[in-house]
Design an enzyme around this catalytic site. Sequence first.
Site, mmCIF file in Angstrom:
data_model
loop_
_atom_site.group_PDB
_atom_site.id
_atom_site.type_symbol
_atom_site.label_atom_id
_atom_site.label_comp_id
_atom_site.label_asym_id
_atom_site.label_seq_id
_atom_site.Cartn_x
_atom_site.Cartn_y
_atom_site.Cartn_z
ATOM 1 C CG ASN A 121 -2.564 -7.680 18.420
ATOM 2 O OD1 ASN A 121 -3.809 -8.105 18.569
ATOM 3 N ND2 ASN A 121 -2.267 -6.505 17.589
ATOM 4 N N GLY A 172 2.583 -6.541 23.522
ATOM 5 C CA GLY A 172 3.254 -5.219 23.580
ATOM 6 C C GLY A 172 4.587 -5.052 24.098
ATOM 7 C CG ASP A 208 0.329 3.974 4.687
ATOM 8 O OD1 ASP A 208 -0.458 3.183 4.118
ATOM 9 O OD2 ASP A 208 1.085 3.754 5.581
ATOM 10 C CG ASN A 243 -1.959 -0.996 1.149
ATOM 11 O OD1 ASN A 243 -2.363 -1.263 0.126
ATOM 12 N ND2 ASN A 243 -2.554 -1.155 2.298
ATOM 13 N N GLY A 253 7.499 6.965 11.813
ATOM 14 C CA GLY A 253 7.350 6.750 10.582
ATOM 15 C C GLY A 253 7.400 4.945 10.970
ATOM 16 C CB ALA A 303 5.097 -0.694 10.856
ATOM 17 C CB ALA A 304 5.754 -1.800 16.889
ATOM 18 N N GLY A 305 4.449 -4.402 15.146
ATOM 19 C CA GLY A 305 4.059 -5.498 14.907
ATOM 20 C C GLY A 305 4.701 -6.135 13.715
ATOM 21 C CG ASP A 306 3.671 -4.809 9.847
ATOM 22 O OD1 ASP A 306 2.957 -5.867 10.055
ATOM 23 O OD2 ASP A 306 3.398 -3.709 9.301
ATOM 24 N NE ARG A 318 1.816 -7.683 29.858
ATOM 25 C CZ ARG A 318 1.172 -9.138 29.944
ATOM 26 N NH1 ARG A 318 2.055 -9.952 30.571
ATOM 27 N NH2 ARG A 318 0.239 -9.441 29.354
ATOM 28 N N GLY A 319 6.538 -7.853 25.996
ATOM 29 C CA GLY A 319 7.158 -8.851 24.907
ATOM 30 C C GLY A 319 6.228 -9.868 24.221
ATOM 31 C CE LYS A 327 -0.159 -6.513 9.929
ATOM 32 N NZ LYS A 327 0.477 -5.707 10.642
#
Length: 307
Positions: free
Chosen positions: A184, A222, A13, A11, A287, A249-252, A224-225, A40
């Site tokens: 998550n 999050g 943005d 995508n 970012g 994008a922390a999860g990515d 906590r790991g 993602k």
Amino acid sequence: MKKICVVGSLNMDLVVTVDRFPRPGETIIGREFTTYPGGKGGNQAVALGRLGADVLMVGKLGDDIFGEQYIKNLKENGVYVDGVRVEKGISSGIAVIEVDNTGENNIVIVAGANGRVDRAFIDENWPLMEERDIFLFQLEIPLDTVLYTVEKLKKAGKIIILDPAPARVLPDEILLNVDYITPNETEIEIITGMKIENDEDLHRACNWLISKGVKNVIAKVGKRGAYLATHDSFAHVPGFSVKAVDTTAAGDSFNAGFVFALAQGKGIIESIQFANAVGAISTTAKGAQSAMPTLEQVKAFMDEQMC
């Protein structure tokens, strides 16, 4: 190092900052306009490329200026683009985002070319994909394509990781073929239909996924790991304490870090520790892709944190 393939969304943005959101029919003056590569699939591929992975992207872009920009961005970040096609007669996937002065946002997503990542496209790219070892999926392309591809890859003996976002109820046929799933807490609630209020609830939800055939559940919690759940264990892998600036994008980044470490032959716990570090570092700058760390940055961060 094992070879990696990301199958998923690309995508662009389009972000507008405003003092306040316009009322219906109203025109207002915005403060700033910026474009950022996103999606993602693209985020995870770029995060892997920045770490130095051997990574192939499989996805579609439209025949517009955003498609050209995105392919250039992937190449600049070390991602192989032989599996990326520019689809004629359709736009690239986009997200139009308004952000007001309180940080609230409105988002409109148009799937564009992402919606045309179909079974035939997978078959066209199969010779390239067969050369890869580890495959990373999300849920921003058609679910039918994800199902078809994971079944085909499992028959070929490949390793499959699923980041189940945006979350939805998943058919058993997908879960049965997944080696690692990385939800998550919100996503695991949606997938399992179970309310998560404490670690015991999380353990039960993870066990439900295991009962459906998933080999390993890596539940992100999050700062906590993460927790690792298998058929016979449930273990906490602590996160790292950082001053977060932007969690986009922390999860990515986490998923990319996990796959990168796994591709290097690291064990699951060690791979999750590395993923926690990559995800944490990505929150310390603004970012999404621009904040994703290099391998040198991650090593330095972990050395400092482990002292």
